[in-house]
Design a protein around this motif. Structure first.
Motif, short mmCIF file in Angstrom:
data_model
loop_
_atom_site.label_atom_id
_atom_site.label_comp_id
_atom_site.label_asym_id
_atom_site.label_seq_id
_atom_site.Cartn_x
_atom_site.Cartn_y
_atom_site.Cartn_z
N ARG A 109 1.05 -1.52 -0.02
CA ARG A 109 0.43 0.18 -0.50
C ARG A 109 0.83 1.26 -0.33
O ARG A 109 0.48 2.81 0.03
N TYR A 119 6.97 -5.85 3.35
CA TYR A 119 6.23 -5.75 4.66
C TYR A 119 5.92 -7.31 5.42
O TYR A 119 5.17 -7.39 6.84
N LYS A 132 7.61 -5.05 13.15
CA LYS A 132 7.74 -5.21 14.32
C LYS A 132 8.49 -5.39 15.55
O LYS A 132 8.52 -5.88 16.45
N VAL A 149 3.07 -1.55 6.87
CA VAL A 149 3.60 -0.41 5.74
C VAL A 149 2.27 -0.07 5.01
O VAL A 149 1.60 -0.69 4.83
N GLU A 199 -1.18 5.02 8.09
CA GLU A 199 -2.69 5.09 7.43
C GLU A 199 -2.91 5.45 5.62
O GLU A 199 -2.04 6.53 5.57
N SER A 200 -2.69 4.60 4.62
CA SER A 200 -2.29 5.26 3.33
C SER A 200 -3.10 6.98 3.25
O SER A 200 -2.75 7.00 1.98
N1 LIG Z 1 -4.93 0.17 6.28
C1 LIG Z 1 -3.28 0.39 6.41
C2 LIG Z 1 -3.49 -1.44 6.27
C3 LIG Z 1 -1.47 -1.20 6.18
C4 LIG Z 1 -1.32 -2.95 5.52
O1 LIG Z 1 -1.84 -3.82 5.80
N2 LIG Z 1 0.15 -3.23 5.35
C5 LIG Z 1 0.27 -4.40 4.71
C6 LIG Z 1 0.96 -4.25 3.96
S1 LIG Z 1 -0.25 -3.26 2.30
C7 LIG Z 1 1.26 -4.71 5.90
O2 LIG Z 1 2.12 -3.85 6.34
N3 LIG Z 1 1.17 -5.75 6.10
C8 LIG Z 1 2.43 -5.99 7.12
C9 LIG Z 1 1.39 -7.33 8.30
O3 LIG Z 1 0.54 -7.74 7.87
O4 LIG Z 1 2.48 -7.52 9.12
C10 LIG Z 1 -3.24 1.15 5.39
O5 LIG Z 1 -3.90 1.19 4.50
O6 LIG Z 1 -1.99 2.02 5.54
#
Ligand SMILES: N[C@@H](CCC(=O)N[C@@H](CS)C(=O)NCC(=O)O)C(=O)O
Length: 205
Positions: A12, A34, A40, A53, A65-66
């Motif tokens: 994102r 990610y 963490k 991220v 929050e993107s």
């Molecule tokens: N609502 C958040 C969602 C962010 C999100 O889920 N990012 C994912 C990558 S697209 C992430 O960092 N995942 C790592 C994890 O789940 O541990 C936004 O829009 O920034």
């Protein structure tokens, strides 16, 4: 201090990267995956306690929050362009941004996860089909709105278009033949030079 954007483009983080490119902002791209363990760890969690991220640091303003980030960048650096000047249009931009996050993203994500993202044994075709059906309903809503205008708020590309089209990144696959105007709008957004530059970052290490 240069704007810092944390998160690989194939996440994102593409949303703030695209916004920065639209606005012509210089930025430092910190290409954190990610799945990186750093997400963490305390240093990163002090920026985003969710451990996700993207995050930005804009001269000391740390934001996660993107879609909040893209909206902030537009408001701060894109007055009268990416960020509309009239309060009514700003309200509509917020409407579309929240719509993207709450109405469009969950079903589109469900479909994507259960067709491509999850390891095959974890994919459930019923969830994929339900996600696709619901996401297509949302695209059909866009089809109606875009019947008399090139962009969501009217004649100009704004943060509303960036946020909605970036969330519905796979709109053409979701739409199939059902929503030609929405597909054309999506192409108008994605063929912008700034979008091309941002999405090209996905191919770089
Ligand atoms: N609502 C958040 C969602 C962010 C999100 O889920 N990012 C994912 C990558 S697209 C992430 O960092 N995942 C790592 C994890 O789940 O541990 C936004 O829009 O920034």
């Amino acid at each position: 201090m240069t704007l810092k954007i944390y998160g690989i483009a194939a996440s994102r983080a593409i949303r703030p990267l695209w916004a920065a490119e639209e606005l012509g902002l210089p930025y430092e791209h910190i290409k954190l995956h990610y799945h990186a363990p750093e997400l963490k760890q305390p240093a990163y969690l002090s920026m985003n306690p969710n451990g996700l991220v993207p995050v930005i640091d804009d001269n000391g303003l740390v934001l996660y929050e993107s879609l909040a980030i893209t909206s902030y960048l537009a408001q701060r650096y894109g007055q009268g362009g990416l960020w509309p000047t009239e309060v009514e249009q700003q309200a509509r931009a917020l409407q579309w941004t929240l719509w993207a996050a709450t109405e469009a993203e969950p079903p589109a994500r469900q479909w994507f996860q259960h067709t491509q993202f999850l390891p095959e044994p974890q994919r459930q075709s019923a969830l994929a089909e339900a996600g696709l059906a619901k996401a297509r309903e949302k695209v059909l809503l866009l089809e109606q709105v875009l019947s008399d205008r090139p962009f969501l708020l009217g004649n100009e590309f704004t943060i509303a278009d960036l946020n909605v089209s970036a969330v519905l990144q796979r709109l053409p696959a979701i739409a199939g033949d059902s929503a030609p105007k929405a597909v054309q709008w999506h192409q108008r957004c994605f063929t912008r030079p700034a979008a091309q530059r941002a999405f090209a970052l996905r191919d770089k290490a």
